[in-house]
Design a protein around this motif. Sequence first.
Motif, PDB file in Angstrom:
ATOM      1  N   HIS A   5      29.800 -17.758  -3.343  1.00 35.76           N
ATOM      2  CA  HIS A   5      28.940 -17.428  -2.211  1.00 35.76           C
ATOM      3  C   HIS A   5      29.708 -17.324  -0.893  1.00 35.76           C
ATOM      4  N   THR A  11      24.430 -11.692  -2.229  1.00 35.57           N
ATOM      5  CA  THR A  11      22.990 -11.762  -2.488  1.00 35.57           C
ATOM      6  C   THR A  11      22.305 -10.447  -2.139  1.00 35.57           C
ATOM      7  N   SER A  14      23.340  -7.947  -4.879  1.00 38.69           N
ATOM      8  CA  SER A  14      22.645  -8.287  -6.112  1.00 38.69           C
ATOM      9  C   SER A  14      21.176  -7.866  -6.043  1.00 38.69           C
ATOM     10  N   ASN A  15      20.517  -8.170  -4.938  1.00 41.80           N
ATOM     11  CA  ASN A  15      19.107  -7.789  -4.777  1.00 41.80           C
ATOM     12  C   ASN A  15      18.928  -6.278  -4.803  1.00 41.80           C
ATOM     13  N   ALA A  29      18.271 -19.264  -7.641  1.00 40.41           N
ATOM     14  CA  ALA A  29      19.685 -19.514  -7.371  1.00 40.41           C
ATOM     15  C   ALA A  29      19.884 -21.014  -7.146  1.00 40.41           C
ATOM     16  N   GLU A  39      22.948 -17.908 -10.348  1.00 47.23           N
ATOM     17  CA  GLU A  39      21.709 -17.173 -10.143  1.00 47.23           C
ATOM     18  C   GLU A  39      21.148 -16.775 -11.497  1.00 47.23           C
TER      19      GLU A  39
END
Length: 68
Positions: A5, A11, A14-15, A29, A39
Motif C-alpha cells: 500500500h 486502490t 484496482s477499483n 481490505a 484485499e
Amino acid sequence: MLYDHHKGDITTKSNDIQHEYFMYPIISAFPFNHDNCLEIVAVKGKANRLTELSDKLLAIKASNMANL
C-alpha cells in the motif's frame, strides 16, 4: 490480492479494473503486515472474465499476488 500500500495508487487502479468487469463487487481490505494489505474481492461471472480480471489485477505494479 496482496499489495504494497506504500506504492502508487493501487486502490484506485484496482477499483477501476474491477468496475470494468462487475457493477458491484464485494471488496474487503485488511492490513496484512506493515507494508502490505490483503484485499478480498467476491465476484461472480464467467470463468474467462474472472481470469481476465485476475490477470489485470496482478499486472498492477504494486500487486504481489492475485489468485482466483
